[in-house]
Motif scaffolding. Structure first.
Motif, PDB file in Angstrom:
ATOM      1  N   ASP A 109     -20.444  11.241  25.900  1.00 34.70           N
ATOM      2  CA  ASP A 109     -20.175  10.975  27.312  1.00 34.70           C
ATOM      3  C   ASP A 109     -19.242  12.030  27.910  1.00 34.70           C
ATOM      4  O   ASP A 109     -19.211  12.239  29.120  1.00 34.70           O
ATOM      5  CB  ASP A 109     -19.509   9.595  27.484  1.00 34.70           C
ATOM      6  N   ASN A 110     -18.472  12.673  27.043  1.00 36.00           N
ATOM      7  CA  ASN A 110     -17.571  13.727  27.519  1.00 36.00           C
ATOM      8  C   ASN A 110     -18.382  14.991  27.790  1.00 36.00           C
ATOM      9  O   ASN A 110     -19.146  15.421  26.932  1.00 36.00           O
ATOM     10  CB  ASN A 110     -16.523  14.057  26.454  1.00 36.00           C
ATOM     11  N   LYS A 111     -18.187  15.552  28.952  1.00 36.43           N
ATOM     12  CA  LYS A 111     -18.906  16.802  29.268  1.00 36.43           C
ATOM     13  C   LYS A 111     -17.959  17.978  29.046  1.00 36.43           C
ATOM     14  O   LYS A 111     -16.836  17.982  29.540  1.00 36.43           O
ATOM     15  CB  LYS A 111     -19.387  16.783  30.722  1.00 36.43           C
ATOM     16  N   VAL A 112     -18.456  18.935  28.273  1.00 32.94           N
ATOM     17  CA  VAL A 112     -17.623  20.120  28.027  1.00 32.94           C
ATOM     18  C   VAL A 112     -18.417  21.341  28.474  1.00 32.94           C
ATOM     19  O   VAL A 112     -19.568  21.519  28.078  1.00 32.94           O
ATOM     20  CB  VAL A 112     -17.284  20.264  26.527  1.00 32.94           C
ATOM     21  N   ASP A 113     -17.793  22.162  29.286  1.00 33.43           N
ATOM     22  CA  ASP A 113     -18.446  23.382  29.746  1.00 33.43           C
ATOM     23  C   ASP A 113     -18.070  24.525  28.801  1.00 33.43           C
ATOM     24  O   ASP A 113     -16.899  24.880  28.671  1.00 33.43           O
ATOM     25  CB  ASP A 113     -17.972  23.673  31.184  1.00 33.43           C
ATOM     26  N   VAL A 114     -19.075  25.092  28.139  1.00 31.71           N
ATOM     27  CA  VAL A 114     -18.806  26.157  27.155  1.00 31.71           C
ATOM     28  C   VAL A 114     -18.153  27.369  27.816  1.00 31.71           C
ATOM     29  O   VAL A 114     -17.438  28.129  27.165  1.00 31.71           O
ATOM     30  CB  VAL A 114     -20.131  26.621  26.490  1.00 31.71           C
ATOM     31  N   ASN A 115     -18.398  27.528  29.114  1.00 31.13           N
ATOM     32  CA  ASN A 115     -17.920  28.740  29.780  1.00 31.13           C
ATOM     33  C   ASN A 115     -16.444  28.707  30.160  1.00 31.13           C
ATOM     34  O   ASN A 115     -15.901  29.711  30.609  1.00 31.13           O
ATOM     35  CB  ASN A 115     -18.750  28.991  31.046  1.00 31.13           C
ATOM     36  N   VAL A 116     -15.779  27.551  29.992  1.00 34.73           N
ATOM     37  CA  VAL A 116     -14.386  27.474  30.447  1.00 34.73           C
ATOM     38  C   VAL A 116     -13.423  28.265  29.559  1.00 34.73           C
ATOM     39  O   VAL A 116     -12.325  28.588  29.975  1.00 34.73           O
ATOM     40  CB  VAL A 116     -13.875  26.011  30.584  1.00 34.73           C
ATOM     41  N   GLY A 117     -13.819  28.556  28.356  1.00 33.21           N
ATOM     42  CA  GLY A 117     -12.975  29.417  27.507  1.00 33.21           C
ATOM     43  C   GLY A 117     -12.027  28.679  26.602  1.00 33.21           C
ATOM     44  O   GLY A 117     -11.907  28.993  25.427  1.00 33.21           O
ATOM     45  N   THR A 118     -11.317  27.676  27.117  1.00 33.68           N
ATOM     46  CA  THR A 118     -10.381  26.941  26.264  1.00 33.68           C
ATOM     47  C   THR A 118     -10.623  25.427  26.389  1.00 33.68           C
ATOM     48  O   THR A 118     -11.181  24.965  27.390  1.00 33.68           O
ATOM     49  CB  THR A 118      -8.913  27.214  26.647  1.00 33.68           C
ATOM     50  N   VAL A 119     -10.207  24.708  25.359  1.00 37.76           N
ATOM     51  CA  VAL A 119     -10.211  23.232  25.422  1.00 37.76           C
ATOM     52  C   VAL A 119      -8.835  22.736  25.024  1.00 37.76           C
ATOM     53  O   VAL A 119      -8.151  23.375  24.214  1.00 37.76           O
ATOM     54  CB  VAL A 119     -11.202  22.562  24.430  1.00 37.76           C
ATOM     55  N   ARG A 120      -8.456  21.597  25.586  1.00 34.28           N
ATOM     56  CA  ARG A 120      -7.168  21.005  25.214  1.00 34.28           C
ATOM     57  C   ARG A 120      -7.410  19.635  24.601  1.00 34.28           C
ATOM     58  O   ARG A 120      -8.283  18.889  25.056  1.00 34.28           O
ATOM     59  CB  ARG A 120      -6.287  20.862  26.451  1.00 34.28           C
ATOM     60  N   PHE A 121      -6.621  19.358  23.566  1.00 29.39           N
ATOM     61  CA  PHE A 121      -6.762  18.080  22.874  1.00 29.39           C
ATOM     62  C   PHE A 121      -5.413  17.396  22.739  1.00 29.39           C
ATOM     63  O   PHE A 121      -4.386  18.061  22.612  1.00 29.39           O
ATOM     64  CB  PHE A 121      -7.265  18.292  21.438  1.00 29.39           C
ATOM     65  N   THR A 122      -5.447  16.052  22.699  1.00 28.76           N
ATOM     66  CA  THR A 122      -4.340  15.326  22.074  1.00 28.76           C
ATOM     67  C   THR A 122      -4.871  14.842  20.726  1.00 28.76           C
ATOM     68  O   THR A 122      -6.083  14.788  20.520  1.00 28.76           O
ATOM     69  CB  THR A 122      -3.870  14.109  22.908  1.00 28.76           C
ATOM     70  N   LEU A 123      -3.959  14.519  19.817  1.00 26.69           N
ATOM     71  CA  LEU A 123      -4.374  14.122  18.466  1.00 26.69           C
ATOM     72  C   LEU A 123      -4.155  12.621  18.272  1.00 26.69           C
ATOM     73  O   LEU A 123      -3.152  12.068  18.719  1.00 26.69           O
ATOM     74  CB  LEU A 123      -3.557  14.891  17.420  1.00 26.69           C
ATOM     75  N   LYS A 124      -5.126  11.981  17.577  1.00 26.09           N
ATOM     76  CA  LYS A 124      -4.949  10.564  17.231  1.00 26.09           C
ATOM     77  C   LYS A 124      -4.027  10.501  16.009  1.00 26.09           C
ATOM     78  O   LYS A 124      -4.312  11.151  14.986  1.00 26.09           O
ATOM     79  CB  LYS A 124      -6.293   9.940  16.865  1.00 26.09           C
ATOM     80  N   ALA A 125      -2.947   9.716  16.141  1.00 31.24           N
ATOM     81  CA  ALA A 125      -1.929   9.701  15.069  1.00 31.24           C
ATOM     82  C   ALA A 125      -2.506   9.208  13.740  1.00 31.24           C
ATOM     83  O   ALA A 125      -2.165   9.729  12.675  1.00 31.24           O
ATOM     84  CB  ALA A 125      -0.759   8.818  15.485  1.00 31.24           C
ATOM     85  N   HIS A 126      -3.422   8.211  13.775  1.00 32.39           N
ATOM     86  CA  HIS A 126      -3.926   7.666  12.503  1.00 32.39           C
ATOM     87  C   HIS A 126      -5.024   8.543  11.897  1.00 32.39           C
ATOM     88  O   HIS A 126      -5.506   8.271  10.802  1.00 32.39           O
ATOM     89  CB  HIS A 126      -4.416   6.226  12.686  1.00 32.39           C
ATOM     90  N   LYS A 127      -5.405   9.608  12.598  1.00 33.39           N
ATOM     91  CA  LYS A 127      -6.394  10.544  12.044  1.00 33.39           C
ATOM     92  C   LYS A 127      -5.747  11.890  11.736  1.00 33.39           C
ATOM     93  O   LYS A 127      -6.415  12.872  11.447  1.00 33.39           O
ATOM     94  CB  LYS A 127      -7.536  10.750  13.051  1.00 33.39           C
ATOM     95  N   THR A 128      -4.423  11.935  11.875  1.00 36.55           N
ATOM     96  CA  THR A 128      -3.676  13.173  11.616  1.00 36.55           C
ATOM     97  C   THR A 128      -2.725  12.934  10.444  1.00 36.55           C
ATOM     98  O   THR A 128      -1.990  11.945  10.431  1.00 36.55           O
ATOM     99  CB  THR A 128      -2.865  13.572  12.880  1.00 36.55           C
ATOM    100  N   PHE A 129      -2.784  13.818   9.463  1.00 36.43           N
ATOM    101  CA  PHE A 129      -1.931  13.676   8.270  1.00 36.43           C
ATOM    102  C   PHE A 129      -1.105  14.939   8.114  1.00 36.43           C
ATOM    103  O   PHE A 129      -1.582  16.035   8.414  1.00 36.43           O
ATOM    104  CB  PHE A 129      -2.793  13.491   7.017  1.00 36.43           C
TER     105      PHE A 129
END
Ligand code: ATP
Length: 367
Positions: free
Chosen positions: A332-352
């Protein structure tokens, strides 16, 4: 029947006295395999999986430690007298015998008071064939069977003596992808139907995760972690285990903990309450990234692959330990390949996070 491995160790001595190159194939393996469960022994080539299985079977003698089946100490008992069924990667069927004769073979060789009347043997052989669903193939020779069918015959032959313990050494390796999938489900069904305690050796994490009640992850002869597959995936004890489980694999970054915040580069990407200041390795599962225009982790976008339900975002970051970062997000998330960068936050229970030197897990409070 439970199986107890007590400080099990196998050392292969050096061939050359001067070289001092002995191999500790299995190092102090301590584990109680619960009755009626299927255990997956998992790890890379050479980690000691097969050696462990051979010691349980009696084909190899431990250098030290003991093995119990239930309350019986079987450490000194020969393979024939342990009451085990063994299945290998190469089905090792007798080519000149029919399927029925192959399955009957172990029964015909019983001696003394174990000897069986012919009708009883036939009954047992048919029962084993029924379990693995090859009853209609009983008169064929192995050369007239597919790989999957041959492996079923090998399993029937292992089951016909009604073993206390079933041991499977990479039983699916010679099968093509589709048959592997089908046969592993068959093995699970047969194991559940018979309730025989089963140990299954594989280097394929997906295979082990999908059919095992518990997995044992090994590395250089040392057990790294034991647990239910999902629990080990969700809470790996160290970086090796984290990297070994999961497809696509976990993404690894170099990071620093400072003031209970986790930094990747200059960016504070996660609160890690309870973790002490130090340099760390950070593991983020592909499903641990959330697309967020204000997210602290900025990555350079390389590619976006739509895979039906999900989207796989391929990106790079100067502090990533892998050439590419692979994150899986909802389509459902649309990502445009041409934008150059992406930003993320991290899910704490999936980060070790892991200690940079020992690679052991550093636990922090997940809100
Ligand atoms: P694979 O998946 O490649 O079969 P494995 O995890 O089953 O690997 P083992 O076969 O148990 O690994 O071997 C563990 C270690 O013991 C390896 O380093 C191997 O070289 C060594 N080893 C195994 N058998 C012998 C032997 N008979 N003599 C000397 N070393 C051996």
């Amino acid at each position: 029947m439970k199986i107890v491995l007590q400080n099990l160790t196998k050392i292969f001595p050096s061939r050359n006295k001067k070289a001092n190159d002995e191999v500790i194939a299995v190092n102090n393996f301590d584990f109680e395999i619960p009755d009626g469960k299927l255990i997956g022994l998992l790890g890379p080539s050479g980690c000691g999986k097969s050696t462990t299985l051979y010691m349980i079977s009696g084909l190899q003698k431990p250098t030290s430690g003991r093995i119990f089946f239930g309350d019986d100490d079987v450490t000194e008992v020969s393979t024939e007298n342990r009451g085990i069924g063994l299945v290998f990667q190469n089905y090792a069927l007798y080519p000149h015998l029919t399927v029925k004769q192959n399955i009957l073979f172990p029964l015909q060789n019983l001696k003394g008071e174990d000897k069986m009347p012919k009708d009883k043997m036939l009954e047992r052989a048919h029962e084993a064939a029924r379990l693995v669903q090859i009853e209609e193939l009983m008169e064929r020779k192995p050369s007239e069977l597919s790989g999957g069918q041959q492996q079923r015959v090998a399993i029937a032959r292992a089951l016909v003596k009604m073993p206390r313990v079933l041991l499977l050494d990479e039983p699916l390796s010679n099968l093509d992808a589709r048959l592997r999938l089908q046969t592993r489900e068959e093995i699970r069904r047969i194991q559940k139907e018979t309730g025989i305690t089963t140990v299954f050796v594989t280097h394929d994490q997906e295979e082990a995760m999908s059919i095992s009640d518990m997995i044992v992850v090994m590395k250089t002869g040392i057990v790294q972690q034991i647990g239910a597959p999902q629990d080990v995936y969700d809470s790996p004890a160290n970086l090796f285990v984290a990297k070994f489980l999961g497809t696509p694999p976990i993404n690894v970054f170099e990071g620093v903990v400072k003031g209970e915040k986790l930094y990747i580069g200059e960016s504070a990407v996660l609160d890690v309450k309870g973790a002490a200041d130090q340099e760390v390795m950070v593991g983020v599962r592909p499903e641990g990234f959330v697309l967020d225009a204000k997210g602290a982790l900025e990555c350079k976008l390389s590619n976006v692959e739509v895979m039906g339900r999900d989207v796989s975002i391929v990106s790079t970051h100067p502090h990533s330990a892998n050439p590419m970062i692979r994150s899986i997000i909802d389509a459902d998330n649309k990502v445009d390949v041409n934008v150059g960068t992406v930003r993320f936050t991290l899910k704490a229970h999936k980060t070790f996070i892991f200690n940079k030197e020992t690679e052991e897990r550093i636990y922090f409070e997940v809100k």
